[in-house]
Design a protein around this motif. Structure first.
Motif, PDB file in Angstrom:
ATOM      1  N   SER A 109       0.838  -1.192   0.000  1.00 18.61           N
ATOM      2  CA  SER A 109       0.000   0.000   0.000  1.00 18.61           C
ATOM      3  C   SER A 109       0.877   1.247   0.000  1.00 18.61           C
ATOM      4  O   SER A 109       1.951   1.259   0.600  1.00 18.61           O
ATOM      5  N   ALA A 119      -4.307  10.488  -2.308  1.00 20.41           N
ATOM      6  CA  ALA A 119      -4.812   9.191  -2.728  1.00 20.41           C
ATOM      7  C   ALA A 119      -4.098   8.055  -2.012  1.00 20.41           C
ATOM      8  O   ALA A 119      -3.010   8.228  -1.463  1.00 20.41           O
ATOM      9  N   SER A 120      -4.737   6.894  -2.029  1.00 24.63           N
ATOM     10  CA  SER A 120      -4.163   5.679  -1.472  1.00 24.63           C
ATOM     11  C   SER A 120      -4.118   4.624  -2.560  1.00 24.63           C
ATOM     12  O   SER A 120      -5.078   4.456  -3.307  1.00 24.63           O
ATOM     13  N   THR A 155      -6.890   5.381  -5.340  1.00 27.54           N
ATOM     14  CA  THR A 155      -8.198   6.012  -5.227  1.00 27.54           C
ATOM     15  C   THR A 155      -8.096   7.302  -4.420  1.00 27.54           C
ATOM     16  O   THR A 155      -7.300   7.401  -3.473  1.00 27.54           O
ATOM     17  N   ASP A 156      -8.898   8.271  -4.810  1.00 24.23           N
ATOM     18  CA  ASP A 156      -8.947   9.557  -4.123  1.00 24.23           C
ATOM     19  C   ASP A 156      -9.481   9.345  -2.707  1.00 24.23           C
ATOM     20  O   ASP A 156     -10.526   8.717  -2.516  1.00 24.23           O
ATOM     21  N   ASN A 157      -8.769   9.848  -1.711  1.00 28.63           N
ATOM     22  CA  ASN A 157      -9.213   9.680  -0.329  1.00 28.63           C
ATOM     23  C   ASN A 157     -10.537  10.379  -0.056  1.00 28.63           C
ATOM     24  O   ASN A 157     -11.269   9.999   0.862  1.00 28.63           O
ATOM     25  N   ASN A 159     -13.257  10.888  -2.288  1.00 25.17           N
ATOM     26  CA  ASN A 159     -14.473  10.315  -2.869  1.00 25.17           C
ATOM     27  C   ASN A 159     -14.347   8.848  -3.285  1.00 25.17           C
ATOM     28  O   ASN A 159     -15.287   8.274  -3.845  1.00 25.17           O
ATOM     29  N   GLN A 160     -13.184   8.258  -3.041  1.00 26.47           N
ATOM     30  CA  GLN A 160     -12.927   6.841  -3.340  1.00 26.47           C
ATOM     31  C   GLN A 160     -13.000   6.506  -4.830  1.00 26.47           C
ATOM     32  O   GLN A 160     -13.141   5.343  -5.208  1.00 26.47           O
ATOM     33  N   GLN A 161     -12.848   7.515  -5.679  1.00 26.78           N
ATOM     34  CA  GLN A 161     -12.820   7.282  -7.124  1.00 26.78           C
ATOM     35  C   GLN A 161     -11.391   6.939  -7.555  1.00 26.78           C
ATOM     36  O   GLN A 161     -10.419   7.516  -7.059  1.00 26.78           O
ATOM     37  N   THR A 162     -11.284   5.990  -8.497  1.00 24.34           N
ATOM     38  CA  THR A 162      -9.965   5.617  -9.002  1.00 24.34           C
ATOM     39  C   THR A 162      -9.397   6.760  -9.833  1.00 24.34           C
ATOM     40  O   THR A 162     -10.052   7.275 -10.740  1.00 24.34           O
TER      41      THR A 162
END
Length: 203
Positions: A109, A119-120, A155-157, A159-162
């Protein structure tokens, strides 16, 4: 490649990375991906000295290394877990990334930050992540180059969008396909992260 001015950004929706294996350094070619999936022009050339104590990778316009485009460097000489800063050609910071060693015990990770986003990134397949670790611990086998195809999604922290996907392809030398789904992700930050996934993944 046109180098943006200091403070500017560059968006490249898709590119690939090829690795050249040499005795003293890991060398990487960042290549534009055309709409039909074929290779386009060279975007940047990178080199990582294998014996360098402090991790630093410099990206040039080509393999003559006559013009620096961007770079990334470890924040601390001893503690590589402190993260890496990404710099433009003038030395201005444009991004930052860090491996999350606690979370990476079972599934690699990363944290990735650029202008306007945090992002993560995580290995897409938990199964492949476990197989990679078993492979590394088997005597003698672990010295053989990794045979597994593995992918990362960031993914954006908020909105969780890739926003970024890095897919390793099966080939004699390492090759990665990179898709950048969010225009906030500067090519230079995406390219630095992609090289790090290859050069620093085992750490």
């Amino acid at each position: 490649m046109t180098v943006p001015p200091s403070g500017g950004s560059m968006y490249v929706p898709a590119f690939s990375m090829k690795q050249r294996i040499t005795l003293m350094a890991n060398k990487y070619e960042l290549i534009t991906t055309n709409p039909d999936g074929s290779d386009g022009p060279l975007l940047a050339f990178a080199q990582q000295k294998r014996m360098a104590f402090k991790e630093e990778v410099t990206f040039y316009t080509d393999d003559t290394k006559s013009q620096v485009v961007f770079s990334f460097k470890a924040r601390k000489r001893i503690d590589l877990g402190s993260g890496y800063d990404v710099f433009d050609a003038s030395g201005q910071q444009i991004g930052w990334f860090k491996k999350e060693f606690g979370k990476s015990l079972l599934r690699s990770s990363w944290q990735l930050t650029g202008a306007g986003f945090e992002a993560s990134g995580t290995e897409r397949s938990a199964g492949i992540a476990i197989l990679r670790r078993v492979w590394d611990f088997v005597p003698f086998i672990g010295e053989i180059p990794l045979p597994f195809i593995f992918h990362f999604d960031f993914t954006d922290n908020a909105n969780q969008q890739t926003i970024l996907s890095v897919e390793r392809k099966m080939s004699i030398r390492d090759r990665y396909r990179v898709s950048v789904q969010d225009q906030r992700v500067d090519f230079r930050v995406a390219a630095a992260m992609t090289v790090a996934l290859d050069a620093l993944q085992s750490r």
